[in-house]
Enzyme design. Structure first.
Site, PDB file in Angstrom:
ATOM      1  N   GLU A   1      -1.703  -1.748  -7.814  1.00  0.00           N
ATOM      2  CA  GLU A   1      -0.420  -2.386  -8.104  1.00  0.00           C
ATOM      3  C   GLU A   1      -0.538  -3.658  -8.933  1.00  0.00           C
ATOM      4  O   GLU A   1       0.295  -3.912  -9.811  1.00  0.00           O
ATOM      5  CB  GLU A   1       0.320  -2.679  -6.788  1.00  0.00           C
ATOM      6  CG  GLU A   1       0.862  -1.460  -6.086  1.00  0.00           C
ATOM      7  CD  GLU A   1      -0.148  -0.759  -5.191  1.00  0.00           C
ATOM      8  OE1 GLU A   1       0.223   0.236  -4.540  1.00  0.00           O
ATOM      9  OE2 GLU A   1      -1.329  -1.199  -5.141  1.00  0.00           O
TER      10      GLU A   1
ATOM     11  N   GLU B   1      11.908  -6.750 -10.547  1.00  0.00           N
ATOM     12  CA  GLU B   1      10.890  -7.328  -9.667  1.00  0.00           C
ATOM     13  C   GLU B   1       9.651  -7.700 -10.477  1.00  0.00           C
ATOM     14  O   GLU B   1       8.527  -7.321 -10.185  1.00  0.00           O
ATOM     15  CB  GLU B   1      10.525  -6.404  -8.505  1.00  0.00           C
ATOM     16  CG  GLU B   1       9.802  -7.140  -7.376  1.00  0.00           C
ATOM     17  CD  GLU B   1       9.511  -6.267  -6.176  1.00  0.00           C
ATOM     18  OE1 GLU B   1      10.388  -6.174  -5.290  1.00  0.00           O
ATOM     19  OE2 GLU B   1       8.421  -5.681  -6.112  1.00  0.00           O
TER      20      GLU B   1
END
Length: 380
Positions: A134, A120
Site C-alpha cells: 500500500e 484519500e
C-alpha cells in the site's frame, strides 16, 4: 450542456466503503455523469458493500481469481481498465487510497491521458514495505494524479513536501460520510452478531495485513488469548479475513476460548454497528483507525507504524505494535483503568465532519471551471 463524465474505480471492500458515499454524492449534481467501474479484486466483500449502499457498477471487470498474486491483480486490472476507458471515455478517473486496483487504475488512466483524482491522498509511513504494497501504491498514485483529495492538513503537507503536481484539496475522510448511511438503527444482519451478549464489554477485532503474516500475527493472537483468559467477562469478536493464512493462524491459537468469537466477515453496516456497540477496537486495519474514533471507541493499532498519525496525536488511537507483551499491557490498561479509557474515548476525532464527499464534488466542478469558488477546507 455536455456533462462531465466522472468514473469512480475501486475493487476492494475498504475502497468501496469510502467511495460509495462519494458515488452517491456525485449523482446529485446535474453537471456530472457519474459512472462506476469495479475490478472486483475482492468479489464477495465488494459486493456486500455495493448492496449496502444500493449501488450497481456500470462496468465490472471481475478479475478475482483463486490464489491471485499482486502481479495477477495488477496486470488483469490494467488490461481490463484499458478497454473500459476506451469504451466509457471518462473525463476524470477517481481512485481511492492505496490498493493494487488503485495503482492500476491510475496508471491505466495516465496511459490513456485521462486526468486522475486521488481520494484519500497524502497518507504516508515513509517505509516502502510497510504497509506492503500500500505505501508504494499511494506514493506512485500521488505522482500520477492531478487532483489530490487529502483528508487532513497533515496529509496535504506530505503532498506539498513531495512537490506533487496538480491541486490539493483538504476534504476530510469520506469514511465519516459513509457512517451516516451504515449505522442506521444499529440492528444486525449477521446471525452471529445477533447472538453476542453486548451487556458484556465487547472488543471488536480485525487482523489481516500481509506485513503481519508469520510471527507478528502469532504474537497478536497469543496476546488476545492471554487477555481473554485473564478477563472472562470480556468478549472478543473477530470477523476473520478470507485469507487462508490468517484463518489458519487464528484458529490455531484462538480456538477453544468461550469468550473469543471467530465469525465470518461482516458487511460494512454490521462492522460499523459492531464497533458502535463495542467497548474498544483492536485492529491492524487502516480504515478502522478512522471509523472507531467517530464512534467514541478507543483503538489499539496492531502495527509497528501508522499512516494516520493524526489519531495518535489526538489521543483516540494508540500504536501498540506487534509484540505480545506490549499488546497485553495496552489492552489491560484500557480494561482496568477507567481514566485511561475515558481519555481515549472522549478525544476529538481528527478525520472528518461528514462533508468530505460534498467538498470533493465541488472541487471537481471547480477544477473543471463549473464552479467559481473553491470548496471550504476541512479543519479540526
Amino acid at each position: 450542456m455536455k456533462k462531465l463524465k466522472v468514473m469512480s474505480v475501486f475493487g476492494t471492500r475498504p475502497e468501496a466503503i469510502k467511495m460509495a458515499p462519494l458515488a452517491l454524492e456525485l449523482q446529485k449534481y446535474p453537471e456530472i455523469e457519474s459512472l462506476i467501474c469495479v475490478t472486483a479484486q475482492h468479489r464477495e466483500m465488494l459486493d456486500s458493500v455495493m448492496d449496502c449502499f444500493g449501488l450497481k457498477a456500470d462496468y465490472d471487470l471481475n478479475i478475482m481469481g483463486k490464489n491471485q498474486t499482486l502481479t495477477d491483480v495488477t496486470t488483469k486490472a490494467l488490461k481490463g481498465l484499458e478497454e473500459c476507458f476506451k469504451v466509457a471515455q471518462p473525463d476524470l478517473v477517481l481512485v481511492h487510497g492505496d490498493t493494487s486496483t488503485t495503482f492500476s487504475a491510475a496508471l491505466a488512466a495516465f496511459y490513456a491521458k485521462i486526468p486522475v483524482g486521488h481520494v484519500e491522498a497524502g497518507l504516508r509511513t515513509y517505509d516502502r514495505y510497510s504497509p506492503f504494497p500500500e505505501e508504494m501504491n499511494r506514493c506512485l498514485v500521488g505522482r500520477l494524479a492531478t487532483l489530490h483529495f487529502a483528508p487532513t492538513a497533515k496529509n496535504a503537507a506530505n503532498l506539498t513536501a513531495e512537490a506533487v503536481t496538480g491541486d490539493i484539496f483538504i476534504t476530510g475522510n469520506t469514511v465519516i460520510d459513509a457512517m451516516k448511511y451504515t449505522i442506521g438503527d444499529g440492528s444486525f444482519n449477521s446471525e452471529e452478531l445477533k447472538a453476542i451478549d453486548f451487556s458484556k464489554r465487547v472488543v471488536a477485532m480485525t487482523c489481516h495485513r500481509r506485513e503481519n503474516y508469520g510471527e507478528p500475527m502469532q504474537n497478536i493472537f497469543s496476546a488476545v488469548r492471554e487477555i481473554a483468559e485473564n478477563h472472562s467477562d470480556v468478549e472478543f469478536v473477530y470477523p476473520i479475513h478470507m485469507s487462508p493464512i490468517v484463518r489458519e493462524a487464528a484458529h490455531g491459537i484462538l480456538d477453544g476460548l468461550d469468550n473469543v468469537k471467530l465469525i465470518e466477515p461482516l458487511d460494512a453496516m454490521d462492522m460499523h454497528r459492531l464497533m458502535s456497540k463495542s467497548f474498544m477496537v483492536m485492529t491492524d486495519s487502516g480504515g478502522l483507525q478512522e471509523e472507531a474514533p467517530s464512534l467514541g471507541k478507543p483503538v489499539l493499532v496492531l502495527r509497528r507504524e501508522t499512516e494516520r498519525p493524526e489519531a495518535v496525536e489526538a489521543g483516540t488511537v494508540k500504536l501498540c505494535g506487534v509484540k505480545k507483551e506490549d499488546i497485553v499491557r495496552d489492552a489491560e490498561e484500557l480494561l482496568t483503568n477507567p481514566a485511561a479509557y475515558d481519555k481515549m474515548a472522549h478525544a476529538v476525532n481528527p478525520y472528518g465532519d461528514g462533508s468530505a464527499c460534498r467538498r470533493i464534488a465541488e472541487a471537481i466542478l471547480y477544477n473543471a471551471g463549473l464552479r467559481e469558488e473553491k470548496p471550504d477546507e476541512f479543519r479540526v
